[in-house]
Design an enzyme around this catalytic site. Structure first.
Site, PDB file in Angstrom:
ATOM      1  N   ASP A 277      -6.594  -6.310  -1.714  1.00  0.00           N
ATOM      2  CA  ASP A 277      -5.226  -6.761  -1.949  1.00  0.00           C
ATOM      3  C   ASP A 277      -5.183  -7.944  -2.918  1.00  0.00           C
ATOM      4  O   ASP A 277      -4.254  -8.063  -3.717  1.00  0.00           O
ATOM      5  CB  ASP A 277      -4.542  -7.112  -0.633  1.00  0.00           C
TER       6      ASP A 277
ATOM      7  N   LYS B  17       5.504   6.467   7.181  1.00  0.00           N
ATOM      8  CA  LYS B  17       4.893   5.629   8.217  1.00  0.00           C
ATOM      9  C   LYS B  17       5.939   5.263   9.264  1.00  0.00           C
ATOM     10  O   LYS B  17       7.090   4.996   8.927  1.00  0.00           O
ATOM     11  CB  LYS B  17       4.333   4.341   7.613  1.00  0.00           C
TER      12      LYS B  17
ATOM     13  N   TYR C 248       0.696   2.150  13.914  1.00  0.00           N
ATOM     14  CA  TYR C 248       1.564   2.989  13.097  1.00  0.00           C
ATOM     15  C   TYR C 248       1.045   4.408  12.993  1.00  0.00           C
ATOM     16  O   TYR C 248      -0.143   4.664  13.009  1.00  0.00           O
ATOM     17  CB  TYR C 248       1.816   2.390  11.713  1.00  0.00           C
TER      18      TYR C 248
ATOM     19  N   HIS D 296       0.811  -1.208   0.000  1.00  0.00           N
ATOM     20  CA  HIS D 296       0.000   0.000   0.000  1.00  0.00           C
ATOM     21  C   HIS D 296       0.850   1.266   0.000  1.00  0.00           C
ATOM     22  O   HIS D 296       1.944   1.290   0.539  1.00  0.00           O
ATOM     23  CB  HIS D 296      -0.887   0.046   1.256  1.00  0.00           C
TER      24      HIS D 296
END
Length: 191
Positions: free
Chosen positions: A171, A73, A133, A63
């Protein structure tokens, strides 16, 4: 104190915050803006995310978000273990199309910093794995992009031992990198 280590793609970093323990457990500053800035990490974090995967070998990725909502991130595992992957998709980068991985776990208490311009994927290695995250831009569905996790253009060595991972429908249907291209170019600077 914050221990910072460059991974083989030097813009991707492993971070280990200090833990102070006693008979009750431990305390740690997992993020401290001043310490991060002193280490050359100047991202502004605007959103925290947490995911839980009940089954091992749950794979999320690859992603990224396109500009102007591109995200750096800062990823860590709260419970369990995970295989974290960052793929350099910055056109013109000396490491374009290469990937780097790091095992994250609650036990090792490490984090990975993934800069803007990288696709990100994570595979859980234990049941009941929780991942936390920070991101440097808010989520934007219109800018959300996915690349197929097993795209041969990257050749990521996921530790699957021939097992098909648990994937979301998004996905599972993700296109290969050749079909998506990249909105990023290499600027020659770290995050």
């Amino acid at each position: 104190m914050l221990e910072v280590r460059n991974l083989p793609i030097t813009d991707v970093l492993e971070l280990r915050p200090r833990r102070i323990g006693d008979g009750r457990g431990f305390f740690s500053e997992t993020f401290n803006q001043a310490r991060f800035a002193a280490a050359g990490i100047d991202s502004t974090w605007v959103q925290d995310n947490q995911s839980f995967s009940q089954a091992p070998l749950t794979l999320r990725g690859l992603h990224y978000q396109a500009p102007p909502f591109a995200q750096a991130k800062l990823v860590r595992v709260l419970r369990g273990r995970a295989f974290d992957v960052a793929v350099d998709i910055r056109a013109g980068s000396p490491t374009f199309g290469r990937w780097v991985s790091l095992e994250l776990s609650a036990e090792t208490f490490n984090q990975i910093l993934i800069p803007i311009g990288f696709a990100h994927g994570i595979l859980t290695l234990e049941p009941d794995t929780e991942i936390f995250y920070k991101v440097s831009a808010p989520y934007s569905a219109a800018h959300d992009r996915t690349i197929r996790y097993d795209d041969p253009a990257f050749g990521i060595a996921w530790p699957l031992d021939g097992t098909k991972p648990q994937l979301s429908a998004k996905d599972e249907a993700a296109p290969g990198f050749a079909a998506t291209g990249t909105p990023f170019s290499f600027a020659g600077t770290a995050p």
